[in-house]
Design an enzyme around this catalytic site. Structure first.
Site, PDB file in Angstrom:
ATOM      1  N   LYS A 209      45.822  40.555  43.164  1.00  0.00           N
ATOM      2  CA  LYS A 209      46.148  39.193  43.598  1.00  0.00           C
ATOM      3  C   LYS A 209      45.897  38.192  42.473  1.00  0.00           C
ATOM      4  CE  LYS A 209      45.341  40.444  48.374  1.00  0.00           C
ATOM      5  NZ  LYS A 209      44.448  40.508  49.526  1.00  0.00           N
TER       6      LYS A 209
ATOM      7  N   GLN B 133      38.638  38.025  51.031  1.00  0.00           N
ATOM      8  CA  GLN B 133      39.087  39.417  51.151  1.00  0.00           C
ATOM      9  C   GLN B 133      38.310  40.139  52.249  1.00  0.00           C
ATOM     10  OE1 GLN B 133      41.697  40.882  49.322  1.00  0.00           O
ATOM     11  NE2 GLN B 133      41.396  42.521  50.802  1.00  0.00           N
TER      12      GLN B 133
ATOM     13  N   ASP C 262      46.103  33.300  53.532  1.00  0.00           N
ATOM     14  CA  ASP C 262      46.412  34.543  54.249  1.00  0.00           C
ATOM     15  C   ASP C 262      47.170  34.308  55.545  1.00  0.00           C
ATOM     16  OD1 ASP C 262      45.666  36.912  53.038  1.00  0.00           O
ATOM     17  OD2 ASP C 262      43.545  36.669  53.540  1.00  0.00           O
TER      18      ASP C 262
END
Ligand code: NAP
Length: 283
Positions: free
Chosen positions: A54, A98, A121
């Site tokens: 990412k 995460q 997200d």
């Protein structure tokens, strides 16, 4: 019939190129550089790989990116304090925590603490709720990527029967809502569903269960578009999806490979969400 492969790697590269162009414009016209802050707690090896990917993608499209890497003994309060700091930092447009988080941390509370407008997200309850209500929302990256793959192969969901196997909050449920928003007739399956008969109805089939080759090729309606979200590592190290790929390819019109299908799209859509957050923040 032999299915055409849906090349997620190539589509993701196109999405990233589009983002890069927008970033150049945003910098030149409004002096804004999108910023993505990634929080990785502890030493989960898979998380390390995901976060590295990412960060790399963020840098490639011209974002600022930061990795915060607290020890796995961090307290819930200290992690919340970090999220609050990132919420207030004007250089940070997207925040990603995460998952999974260590057991002593309440992941739902951490996700809810991220400002919805910085929720890269698309997992925040406000964004999930707005998606349900059909209002503008930051979308969960994986199903958002699937929608882009469908678009790329000219598959318009309107009027089609879509079957989503799996009902997780991060893939199955938002996927069903996005397909519904595009006027598909949507069925959502889970452990209690009669999979062979439901799958056989699908013009569009999206499978996200995490069980290697659970969906058999023989169940698939001839001509269906098959999207396999699953990523399962077999004992011999080989990565396989949730769909029996070779047999499904004999019946489907389009199919995503694993790897190289949905996987690369997830990171690309994370970049898109962060770009859009930066565009909104600058207004
Ligand atoms: P999850 O939270 O574990 O949810 C799995 C879903 O599948 C549940 O709804 C479960 O049903 C259903 N399921 C499990 N076994 C089943 C069975 N035998 N028959 C019917 N339904 C069954 O998983 P997830 O997070 O959505 O992830 C699913 C897969 O996608 C995993 O392989 C994951 O690695 C992959 N994934 C890939 C990406 C990517 O970027 N490519 C992103 C996210 C996830 P119940 O609700 O009844 O338990």
């Amino acid at each position: 019939m032999t299915a055409q492969l849906i090349d997620g790697k190539a589509v993701a590269a196109r999405v990233r190129a589009e983002i890069k162009e927008e970033v150049t414009r945003l910098k030149a016209e409004r002096g804004i550089t999108p910023g993505l802050a990634v929080v990785r707690v502890g030493e989960d090896p898979a998380s390390k790989i995901y976060v590295t990917g990412k960060k790399k993608a963020a840098e490639e499209v011209g974002f600022n990116s930061w990795e915060h890497h607290p020890d796995e003994t961090i307290t819930q309060d200290a992690l919340l304090a970090l999220v609050h700091r990132l919420n207030e930092d004007p250089a940070v447009h997207g925040i990603l925590v995460q998952l999974p988080l260590p057991k002593h941390i309440d992941a739902d509370a951490i996700i809810a603490a991220v400002k919805p407008e910085k929720d890269a997200d698309g997992f925040h309850p406000m964004n999930a709720g707005n998606l349900l209500l059909g209002r503008p929302a930051t979308r969960a990256c994986t199903p958002y990527g699937v929608m882009r793959l469908l678009e790329e192969v000219g598959c318009n969901p309107a009027g089609k029967r879509a079957v989503v196997v799996g009902r997780s909050n991060i893939v199955g449920k938002p996927q069903a809502l996005m397909l519904l928003q595009k006027d598909a007739t949507v069925t959502v399956c889970h452990r209690k569903s009669d999979l062979p008969s439901e799958v056989a109805q699908a013009d569009i089939l999206v499978v996200a269960v995490g069980v290697p080759e659970l969906v058999k090729g023989a169940w698939i309606k001839p001509g269906a578009v098959v999207i396999d979200v699953g990523m399962n590592r077999k004992a011999d190290g080989k990565l396989v999806g949730d769909v029996e790929f070779a047999a499904a390819s004999e019946r489907a019109s389009f199919i995503t490979p694993v790897p190289g299908g949905v996987g690369p799209m997830t990171i690309a859509m994370l970049m898109k969400n962060t770009l859009e957050a930066a565009q909104r923040a600058g207004k």
